[in-house]
Structure formats: C-alpha cells, structure tokens
Design a protein around this motif. Structure first.
Motif, PDB file in Angstrom:
ATOM      1  N   PRO A  95      -4.905  11.118  -4.339  1.00  0.00           N
ATOM      2  CA  PRO A  95      -4.201   9.948  -3.805  1.00  0.00           C
ATOM      3  C   PRO A  95      -4.537   8.707  -4.600  1.00  0.00           C
ATOM      4  O   PRO A  95      -5.642   8.578  -5.120  1.00  0.00           O
ATOM      5  N   PRO A  96      -3.617   7.799  -4.766  1.00  0.00           N
ATOM      6  CA  PRO A  96      -3.875   6.579  -5.538  1.00  0.00           C
ATOM      7  C   PRO A  96      -4.893   5.693  -4.845  1.00  0.00           C
ATOM      8  O   PRO A  96      -4.985   5.670  -3.616  1.00  0.00           O
ATOM      9  N   ALA A  97      -5.638   4.983  -5.630  1.00  0.00           N
ATOM     10  CA  ALA A  97      -6.652   4.086  -5.085  1.00  0.00           C
ATOM     11  C   ALA A  97      -5.991   2.830  -4.543  1.00  0.00           C
ATOM     12  O   ALA A  97      -4.968   2.364  -5.059  1.00  0.00           O
ATOM     13  N   THR A  98      -6.565   2.277  -3.529  1.00  0.00           N
ATOM     14  CA  THR A  98      -6.026   1.055  -2.941  1.00  0.00           C
ATOM     15  C   THR A  98      -6.238  -0.119  -3.881  1.00  0.00           C
ATOM     16  O   THR A  98      -7.262  -0.225  -4.543  1.00  0.00           O
ATOM     17  N   THR A  99      -5.264  -0.986  -3.924  1.00  0.00           N
ATOM     18  CA  THR A  99      -5.333  -2.142  -4.836  1.00  0.00           C
ATOM     19  C   THR A  99      -6.059  -3.310  -4.203  1.00  0.00           C
ATOM     20  O   THR A  99      -6.508  -4.207  -4.908  1.00  0.00           O
ATOM     21  N   GLY A 100      -6.153  -3.324  -2.888  1.00  0.00           N
ATOM     22  CA  GLY A 100      -6.804  -4.440  -2.226  1.00  0.00           C
ATOM     23  C   GLY A 100      -5.906  -5.647  -2.037  1.00  0.00           C
ATOM     24  O   GLY A 100      -6.313  -6.659  -1.461  1.00  0.00           O
ATOM     25  N   GLN A 101      -4.647  -5.586  -2.554  1.00  0.00           N
ATOM     26  CA  GLN A 101      -3.720  -6.708  -2.393  1.00  0.00           C
ATOM     27  C   GLN A 101      -3.112  -6.669  -0.989  1.00  0.00           C
ATOM     28  O   GLN A 101      -2.857  -5.600  -0.429  1.00  0.00           O
ATOM     29  N   SER A 102      -2.876  -7.851  -0.443  1.00  0.00           N
ATOM     30  CA  SER A 102      -2.298  -7.927   0.899  1.00  0.00           C
ATOM     31  C   SER A 102      -0.809  -7.601   0.843  1.00  0.00           C
ATOM     32  O   SER A 102      -0.127  -7.886  -0.138  1.00  0.00           O
ATOM     33  N   ILE A 103      -0.359  -7.001   1.903  1.00  0.00           N
ATOM     34  CA  ILE A 103       1.070  -6.670   2.010  1.00  0.00           C
ATOM     35  C   ILE A 103       1.842  -7.914   2.443  1.00  0.00           C
ATOM     36  O   ILE A 103       1.377  -8.689   3.278  1.00  0.00           O
TER      37      ILE A 103
END
Length: 387
Positions: A20-28
């Motif tokens: 699974p791709p790693a989370t970017t930490g950017q807000s939605i």
C-alpha cells in the motif's frame, strides 16, 4: 423490450510484491457544497413533459409536429429553422435586371424579398433574407449552368441592399424616401370624395387611419397617438390633433443627394455640390412639412367627432344658460315680491298715518268747538246775571 442480464464481476488478484502507498501527511481539502443547476435539451424535454403532463410518445409527437411546422415556414430550404416570417417573394424580370450602378433607384426591401415587411423588418429578418438571397444568387451557384452567362449584377444589388439596410443610419435615410410609400403619399382622398361617400363617417376612419399609421414611423416621439374610434372622448381627439400639429419628424432626404463627380479633385465642385444638396434637402423637408400639415388640416375638417364635440359643447352651454336664466328669473320674482310687500306695507303705514292725522284733526276741531260752546255758555250766564 429490454432484458436485464447480470454478469459476475470478479476483481483480479493483487500483484505480487504490491504494497500500500505511504501516507503523504497532507490534509485533505475540505468538503464544499456546490449547487448544480439542471440545464440542457434533456432537462428542457423533462420540464415540458412534467408541465404539460405528457408521456414520452406524446412529447415525441409534438416535437415532430413542431419540426414540420418550422420546415413549412422556412419553405424550400427545409433546414428546420424558423425564418421569422420572411418567406419567399416572387422575383420578376424587372427586379432581376436591375443595374447595380443605379443602386439609389432600386428598392432594397424588394431586392431582399422584404416588400411585405419594409420598415417593420427586424435586423434578424434582414439577415435571414440576405442569407436566402445569397444562397440562391451567389455567382458560384450559377457557374457552369447551361444558358447562364454568370452575370452577377443582381448579386451586387443584393450586397448593396444588405449594406444599406444593415446600417441604421443608411437604412433611416432610405426609409425616408422609400419609393413604395412615396406613391402612397400621393394617394390621399379629397374632401369631395369623403363627403360624397354613402357613409362618410365610416369611410373617414377607413382611409385616414392607415395614412396616419404610415406617417407615425417618422416621429421622434414614441408612442404616437393614432386616429382612434368614432366614440373617442374630447380629450383624446384634442390630444391627437395637438400631437400631429406639433409633429417632430426625423425624416431626412440625404439619400437623394447628388454624388460628387468621380475623379474630380476640384474643391469648388465639391463645395458647390454640397451646397446644392443642402438646399435640396431643405426644400424637400419644407415641402414634406407642408404636406403633413395639409393632411392634418384635411382630417380635422372631415373628422365627424369634431362636429359631435361642438354639438355637445353647444348643448352644455345652452343648458347652463337655461339654468342661469331660470335662477335669475326666480331671483327677480322673489325680489319683486319683496318690493311689492314692502310697498304695500309702506302704503298701509301711510294710510294709517293719514287716518290718524285726520282723526287728530277732527278731535282738535271737536275740542275747539266744545271750547267755543263753553265760552258762549259762560258769556250767556254772565249776561243773565247782570240783567
């Protein structure tokens, strides 16, 4: 009739080594509520069906009838568009043989097939009429046709007509001297023709109403009061004639100006031509003003409502005079009666005074007589005593 077929859908297996791709930490981005407005032909069709309570079959039937109607309006073109009542006028030999060099003598409305509309034609109708004529008379359409010399003279007339009628200033100049209405301006009934008619009142409105309607197109002030009906009020009739006696016309005659000779660079020639054109425009304007004033004078003299209004005013004056005379007579009678009563009272008072005067005189006379008698009696008594 449609059939529903269910197809099994099986997701493919996950590829080997997939992570699974790693989370970017950017807000939605926050959720934003947006308003969608329905539009488009499908929505319009839905609205028509809902408003008129039509089924799909009935809606399709109405759409087909509307398509046929538009085809009929558009004539032979059959492109399903409404031509706004332009239609297709017949083209005579005289029209097709016009000389484009004599463009000032041509009837631009007739060239475009707008003789039935003329000054009432809208800009959109002029564009449609021009498009029809171009599709029919374009030189490329005639190229190679047997027996045709590919003469584009009439096509040049079409282009010139479009040039004039699509320009508001040039169109107004042409409308001022429209040859179709210049002939009608001379066709005005005389006073004798109206009065000798079997029904002069009805004939007056029949012939003069369209005349004033045509003349109204030249007014700077809109709307223009029309002739009206036979039962119009005094205020309406007076307002009509006041307006037309003070008619403010925008009609001009620049269209008939003489052109300066081509190739002439003489400043004197240009000045002379301009001066001559200005003089001719002023002369024509003066003649047109006199013509319109004569038309209004003629209408005023023949208008049956004027006679009716005068009779009504005369009857009102007589009624007022009768009322005033009757009131004055009553006042005179009352005053005379009072004077008579006063005179009678004075006579009675005078008579009573005279009677009282006579009575006083008689009483005085009787008193004097009684005094004399008493005096005589005293004398007689003294005489007897002395004896």
């Amino acid at each position: 009739m449609s059939h529903v077929v269910e197809l099994p859908v099986v997701a493919p297996p996950t590829p080997a080594g997939w992570t699974p791709p790693a989370t970017t930490g950017q807000s939605i981005a926050p959720v934003v509520e947006r308003k969608l407005i329905p539009a488009g032909p499908a929505y319009l069709a839905h609205v028509k069906r809902a408003v008129h309570q039509l089924s799909f079959e009935e809606h399709d039937k109405h759409a087909e009838e509307e398509r046929k109607r538009l085809e009929a309006l558009n004539g032979a073109n059959g492109n399903g568009e409404d031509d706004l009542g332009v239609g297709d006028e017949p083209e005579g030999e005289d029209l097709l043989s016009l000389d484009p060099k004599e463009w000032k003598k041509q009837d631009h409305y007739a060239v475009l097939g707008l003789s039935h509309l003329r000054y009432k034609a809208t800009d959109e109708q002029i564009k449609i009429a021009h498009r029809k004529k171009v599709l029919k008379h374009h030189p490329d359409k005639k190229a190679g046709v047997a027996g045709d010399s590919n003469d584009d003279a009439f096509f040049k007339c079409i282009q010139k007509a479009m040039e004039v009628l699509s320009n508001p200033e040039k169109r107004r100049q042409f409308d001022s001297v429209d040859p179709f209405y210049e002939d009608l301006e001379q066709d005005v009934p005389t006073e004798k023709q109206v009065k000798s008619h079997k029904n002069p009142d009805a004939y007056f409105f029949q012939v003069f109403a369209p005349i004033f309607e045509r003349e109204a197109r030249f007014s700077r002030v809109q709307p223009v009061p029309m002739l009206g009906a036979v039962d119009a009020t005094k205020e309406e009739v007076e307002g009509f004639y006041d307006f037309w006696y003070n008619f403010d016309s925008w009609r001009s005659f620049e269209y008939l100006d003489k052109e300066v000779n081509e190739g002439s660079d003489s400043r004197d020639d240009k000045r002379y031509t301009e001066k001559k054109n200005k003089s001719e425009r002023a002369r024509r304007k003066k003649e047109d003003t006199a013509r319109l004033r004569g038309l209004v004078d003629l209408a005023l003299g023949l208008d049956p409502r004027i006679k009716r209004i005068k009779q009504e005013e005369k009857a009102a004056r007589e009624a007022k005079k009768q009322k005033k005379t009757g009131g004055a007579a009553n006042g005179v009678n009352q005053k005379q009666k009072e004077e008579e009563e006063k005179k009678r009272a004075e006579e009675e008072a005078k008579k009573k005074e005279e009677e009282e005067k006579v009575a006083r005189a008689e009483a005085k006379k009787a008193k004097a007589a009684a005094a004399n008698a008493a005096k005589k009696a005293r004398r007689a008594a003294r005489a007897d005593g002395e004896a």
